[in-house]
Write a protein that holds these residues in place. Structure first.
Motif, mmCIF file in Angstrom:
data_model
loop_
_atom_site.group_PDB
_atom_site.id
_atom_site.type_symbol
_atom_site.label_atom_id
_atom_site.label_comp_id
_atom_site.label_asym_id
_atom_site.label_seq_id
_atom_site.Cartn_x
_atom_site.Cartn_y
_atom_site.Cartn_z
ATOM 1 N N ASP A 277 0.806 -1.171 0.019
ATOM 2 C CA ASP A 277 -0.038 0.035 0.066
ATOM 3 C C ASP A 277 0.916 1.353 -0.076
ATOM 4 N N PRO A 278 1.878 1.398 0.768
ATOM 5 C CA PRO A 278 2.668 2.729 0.927
ATOM 6 C C PRO A 278 3.083 2.936 -0.554
ATOM 7 N N ASP A 279 3.719 1.643 -1.495
ATOM 8 C CA ASP A 279 4.258 1.969 -2.456
ATOM 9 C C ASP A 279 3.236 2.430 -3.429
ATOM 10 N N ALA A 280 1.843 1.834 -3.526
ATOM 11 C CA ALA A 280 1.032 2.265 -4.417
ATOM 12 C C ALA A 280 0.337 3.594 -4.431
ATOM 13 N N LEU A 281 0.475 3.888 -2.807
ATOM 14 C CA LEU A 281 -0.014 5.517 -2.525
ATOM 15 C C LEU A 281 0.873 6.400 -3.330
ATOM 16 N N SER A 282 2.378 6.226 -3.171
ATOM 17 C CA SER A 282 3.380 6.744 -3.888
ATOM 18 C C SER A 282 3.216 6.889 -5.186
ATOM 19 N N VAL A 283 2.803 6.012 -6.018
ATOM 20 C CA VAL A 283 2.725 5.856 -7.351
ATOM 21 C C VAL A 283 1.579 6.664 -7.806
ATOM 22 N N VAL A 284 0.334 6.603 -7.023
ATOM 23 C CA VAL A 284 -0.935 7.276 -7.494
ATOM 24 C C VAL A 284 -0.488 8.813 -7.434
ATOM 25 N N GLN A 285 0.246 9.074 -6.071
ATOM 26 C CA GLN A 285 0.557 10.389 -5.898
ATOM 27 C C GLN A 285 1.385 11.131 -7.215
ATOM 28 N N TYR A 286 2.320 10.314 -7.391
ATOM 29 C CA TYR A 286 3.301 10.806 -8.642
ATOM 30 C C TYR A 286 2.545 10.869 -10.068
ATOM 31 N N LEU A 287 1.819 9.910 -10.220
ATOM 32 C CA LEU A 287 0.891 10.059 -11.459
ATOM 33 C C LEU A 287 0.170 11.052 -11.410
ATOM 34 N N THR A 288 -0.444 11.498 -10.497
ATOM 35 C CA THR A 288 -1.400 12.691 -10.428
ATOM 36 C C THR A 288 -0.704 13.851 -10.786
ATOM 37 N N GLU A 289 0.398 13.882 -10.162
ATOM 38 C CA GLU A 289 1.332 15.181 -10.394
ATOM 39 C C GLU A 289 1.772 15.119 -11.906
ATOM 40 N N GLN A 290 1.963 14.251 -12.505
ATOM 41 C CA GLN A 290 2.427 14.207 -13.884
ATOM 42 C C GLN A 290 1.120 14.046 -14.827
ATOM 43 N N GLY A 291 0.100 14.140 -14.500
ATOM 44 C CA GLY A 291 -1.046 14.457 -15.239
ATOM 45 C C GLY A 291 -1.583 12.915 -15.971
ATOM 46 N N VAL A 292 -1.139 11.958 -15.209
ATOM 47 C CA VAL A 292 -1.526 10.542 -15.697
ATOM 48 C C VAL A 292 -2.914 10.432 -15.052
ATOM 49 N N ARG A 293 -3.915 9.821 -15.599
ATOM 50 C CA ARG A 293 -5.240 9.633 -15.124
ATOM 51 C C ARG A 293 -5.433 8.080 -14.371
ATOM 52 N N VAL A 294 -5.722 8.041 -13.592
ATOM 53 C CA VAL A 294 -5.906 6.623 -12.859
ATOM 54 C C VAL A 294 -7.523 6.570 -12.695
ATOM 55 N N PRO A 295 -8.003 5.566 -13.395
ATOM 56 C CA PRO A 295 -7.505 4.532 -14.247
ATOM 57 C C PRO A 295 -7.536 4.619 -15.595
ATOM 58 N N ASP A 296 -7.885 5.762 -16.208
ATOM 59 C CA ASP A 296 -8.092 5.796 -17.787
ATOM 60 C C ASP A 296 -6.861 5.634 -18.398
#
Length: 372
Positions: A277-296
């Motif tokens: 989970d801590p790794d997954a939250l870190s990934v989601v946070q980075y993706l959001t900062e980069q404008g990568v949409r989750v899950p699209d």
């Protein structure tokens, strides 16, 4: 028996199964999961409470406790009072729920638990185990030692020769070792857990899936086994497997995630399974900062479900049955203490659950057409 009565029995059996697994249930969640009204669930809870099978609380129900009974009617559990020692590698992540399940089961059976915190280090494991055995106060041990690395076989042999029975918790020995046959264990079936995640994503149309394993975790080896098995069964490529820790407190985690994301783009990965989970939250946070949409743009599933629901979007996660593992470990140990060596050894694997949330839905990846 009429259909309505039969459906009520089936519904109440599911309610009790959920209650035994988690220790508590909520009316709103059950009504949604079982596709019935909240009033129907309240009636089921009232009926089961009338039989003493559960305790009604505001908004739901819990397993019954001895505190629910008047003092004059309480009964002490039959049989001798045992003390079980328990050594776990962490007291702040993953393990508290296992400890809680063990303590609740122990209290229900009149058993004491002496808890010791260790680390993912064999020398510290031995030190804490010796403290418990030399005290002369414990009749059995629940252990989660480090069974990785070059000292694994020596550690297993040493545990097998301890003067009291041992049940391994979330650990197991290799398929064949010279360890005494009575060594038992209770563990989550992590291989099946990651297979649940792969099949969930595959069912949503994903055909290029990646797995990120937390470096140094004892769970990673089991996840890798399930990954290979699931990919082989579904005809998926299994080559995107990265062993890196990317939690927020890991130095350089942003660079590592950037490299992972770049590789996803180059290899057309559309979904990632991330442990933990801590790794997954870190990934989601980075993706959001980069404008990568989750899950699209990239779907995500976490493995552990400790804090996955706190992310934005909430992360679909595989939830190991931690509370049930702790409870079952105590029950296996108690059976060993009461029945002795005449009882066949038990090695229990318990299936995780998949908690589906926004990070993998609505599954916007198109399903490739079948060949004609």
């Amino acid at each position: 028996m009429g259909d309505e009565q039969l459906f009520a029995l089936q519904r109440r059996e599911k309610l009790m199964d959920r209650l035994r697994l988690h220790g508590a249930v909520r009316v709103r969640e059950l009504a949604k999961d079982l596709s019935v009204s909240e009033l129907t669930i309240r009636r089921d809870i009232a009926a089961l409470a009338g039989r003493g099978l559960l305790t009604r609380v505001h908004g739901g129900a819990t397993l019954p406790s001895s505190l629910d009974q008047p003092p004059a009617r309480r009964r002490r559990p039959a049989g001798p009072a045992f003390t079980i020692g328990m050594v776990v590698p962490s007291l702040d992540f993953y393990w508290p729920q296992i400890v809680s399940g063990a303590r609740n089961a122990a209290a229900a059976h009149g058993v004491n638990v002496q808890l010791r915190g260790s680390s993912y280090d064999q020398a510290e494991d031995r030190r804490q185990i010796v403290r418990l055995t030399e005290s002369g106060q414990v009749q059995g041990l629940l252990l989660a030692p480090n069974l990785e690395g070059p000292g694994m076989h020596e550690m297993i042999d040493w545990i097998g020769r301890l003067p009291v029975p041992v049940v391994l918790v979330e650990r197991r020995t290799p398929q064949w070792t010279p360890t005494p046959s009575q060594l038992e264990w209770v563990r989550s079936d992590h291989a099946v857990g990651v297979e649940m995640a792969v099949r969930h994503l595959h069912g949503l149309g994903h055909r290029r899936i990646g797995l990120v394993l937390s470096k140094g975790s004892p769970t990673s080896a089991h996840l890798a086994v399930g990954w290979d098995r699931a990919c082989a069964a579904l005809g998926l490529p299994a080559d995107f497997l990265i062993r890196e820790s990317v939690a927020l407190d890991v130095p350089g985690h942003r660079r590592i995630i950037a490299d992972i994301l770049d590789r996803c783009r180059r290899t057309r990965i559309t979904a990632l399974i991330v442990h933990s989970d801590p790794d997954a939250l870190s990934v989601v946070q980075y993706l959001t900062e980069q404008g990568v949409r989750v899950p699209d743009d990239l779907a995500l599933v976490s493995y552990d479900d400790e804090v996955a629901h706190l992310a934005d979007p909430a992360i679909t996660a595989v939830r190991p049955p931690k509370t049930l593992v702790g409870r079952t470990a105590v029950e296996v140990m108690l059976a060993r203490l009461l029945e002795g060596s005449r009882r066949p050894a038990q090695r229990v694997s318990i299936l995780p659950e998949l908690q589906i949330r926004s990070s993998s839905l609505p599954g916007s990846v198109p399903i490739p057409p079948r060949p004609r």
